[in-house]
Design a protein around this motif. Structure first.
Motif, PDB file in Angstrom:
ATOM      1  N   UNK A  66     -26.362 -71.240   6.946  1.00  0.00           N
ATOM      2  CA  UNK A  66     -26.212 -71.627   5.292  1.00  0.00           C
ATOM      3  C   UNK A  66     -25.464 -70.611   4.641  1.00  0.00           C
ATOM      4  N   UNK A  67     -24.141 -70.801   5.146  1.00  0.00           N
ATOM      5  CA  UNK A  67     -23.312 -69.856   4.298  1.00  0.00           C
ATOM      6  C   UNK A  67     -22.918 -70.191   2.917  1.00  0.00           C
ATOM      7  N   UNK A  68     -23.160 -69.198   2.040  1.00  0.00           N
ATOM      8  CA  UNK A  68     -22.787 -69.706   0.640  1.00  0.00           C
ATOM      9  C   UNK A  68     -21.222 -69.978   0.193  1.00  0.00           C
ATOM     10  N   UNK A  69     -21.364 -71.181  -0.232  1.00  0.00           N
ATOM     11  CA  UNK A  69     -20.122 -71.754  -0.874  1.00  0.00           C
ATOM     12  C   UNK A  69     -19.548 -72.661   0.209  1.00  0.00           C
ATOM     13  N   UNK A  70     -19.814 -72.792   1.463  1.00  0.00           N
ATOM     14  CA  UNK A  70     -19.490 -73.806   2.347  1.00  0.00           C
ATOM     15  C   UNK A  70     -19.252 -75.246   1.838  1.00  0.00           C
ATOM     16  N   UNK A  71     -20.186 -75.944   1.257  1.00  0.00           N
ATOM     17  CA  UNK A  71     -19.907 -77.122   0.862  1.00  0.00           C
ATOM     18  C   UNK A  71     -19.328 -77.346  -0.702  1.00  0.00           C
TER      19      UNK A  71
END
Length: 371
Positions: free
Chosen positions: A287-292
């Protein structure tokens, strides 16, 4: 005086009535009531975020991308603001070489290779470097970065197994040099280190991207390698690395993504019995922050285009429901179609599972990285 006393009594009576009324409203929540209240709030938060990430994605994406398909160079220029924001998502740290690369002989699956290490301050970039027999200063060969996945190591692409099928060995036999970087393996380790990374405003993919870049810098000094013909082939989490890194590393001229490409919003946050969504796993590191915010898989592909790209996916692979993968691929293909280079993106939809398919992958690199 009597009047003042009467007023004071009336005020006291009023306060007693109000106090009694408030006491009547006092209530101690039962555990069931308290749980129901916080459960309701949790559902509110989940519904709000899922709506933002999934339902709101298309409208948000349409505002954040402004692609120009008049040429390949025009597309690259038009997505440059997105590329900069993508780099901010990964937050690769600035690492510096603090010593020379060391090489020691290393044999894996009967293949003579070299184990290479490059000091980068407190971090070491390391992995396997292998050359085909015909590579020489007078006959420099293309280089493929072979990136392993979550449960594997740099040796795995050279070994026969149900996921990798020794695809690195197949590349060597086809005349390619291979660089197989070592990345952090296991869910538990990546979960643990990602906590530290987020506090430091970076990410494991960002750190490992910087390590790979430094390795590539030094490896390309070898005159047996043609620095203008570099590809990358990643399996599973190595496929993630391929998609994450190609937008930021223009030296990689062609890529293969095996067992990773997906309908990203569904994969991350929408549970479904037809595939394993990350939201129901313990793989928090992913869950990489900002990915989506704006970077679904088809949008990431637009930062790879016009470079050739092959997607490999197995119909029995539980990472995705394969018809959704095909729908996402059709969206990704539009970036190439609008440039008139549809032949430079390829889908290998096979009947197998979570694996690399060697023959079409090798053929792909032969096609696009040949002289």
């Amino acid at each position: 005086m009597i009047k003042n006393t009467r007023n004071s009594n009336l005020l006291l009576l009023f306060l007693i009535i109000i106090s009694s009324s408030l006491k009547g409203q006092e209530k101690t929540l039962t555990k069931e009531e308290d749980d129901a209240r916080i459960d309701s709030y949790e559902r509110q938060l989940k519904d709000y975020l899922v709506q933002y990430l999934v339902d709101g994605y298309e409208e948000r994406s349409s505002r954040l991308w402004n692609r120009d398909y008049s040429s390949g160079y025009a597309l690259e220029r038009s997505v440059e603001p997105n590329r900069r924001r993508w780099k901010q998502v990964l937050h690769p740290p600035i690492l510096e070489k603090t010593g020379a690369m060391k090489k020691v002989p290393y044999e894996v699956n009967g293949i003579r290779t070299e184990w290479v290490t490059l000091p980068l301050g407190a971090i070491v970039a390391e992995g396997i470097l292998a050359f085909p027999k015909e590579a020489s200063k007078d006959n420099p060969v293309p280089l493929i970065i072979a990136q392993h996945g979550i449960g594997s190591g740099p040796e795995t692409p050279f070994e026969n197994g149900k996921s990798y099928h020794a695809y690195a060995k197949g590349l060597l036999e086809a005349g390619f040099a291979v660089l197989a970087p070592m990345n952090l393996r296991s869910i538990e380790r990546r979960n643990n280190i990602e906590r530290y990374a987020r506090l430091a405003k970076t990410s494991i993919p960002g750190i490992e991207f910087s390590r790979m870049q430094h390795l590539l810098d030094v490896v390309l000094e070898d005159e047996r390698i043609d620095g203008n013909r570099i590809g990358m082939w990643g399996v599973s989490l190595g496929g993630m690395a391929t998609m994450f890194w190609m937008p930021l590393e223009p030296r990689i001229k062609a890529g293969i993504v095996s067992a990773w490409f997906n309908e990203r919003r569904n994969k991350m946050v929408v549970p479904d019995e037809r595939y394993s969504a990350f939201i129901i796993t313990k793989e928090d590191y992913v869950y990489v922050p900002g990915w989506l915010e704006e970077f679904s898989d088809d949008d990431v592909v637009s930062m790879i285009a016009p470079r050739p790209l092959q997607i490999q996916h197995g119909k029995k692979d539980r990472i995705a429901h394969w018809p959704q993968v095909m729908e996402e691929y059709e969206r990704a293909k539009i970036h190439y179609q609008k440039l008139g280079i549809e032949n430079q993106i390829d889908m290998v939809m096979h009947e197998g599972g979570h694996e690399a398919i060697v023959e079409p992958g090798v053929a792909f690199f032969k096609k696009w990285l040949a002289r």
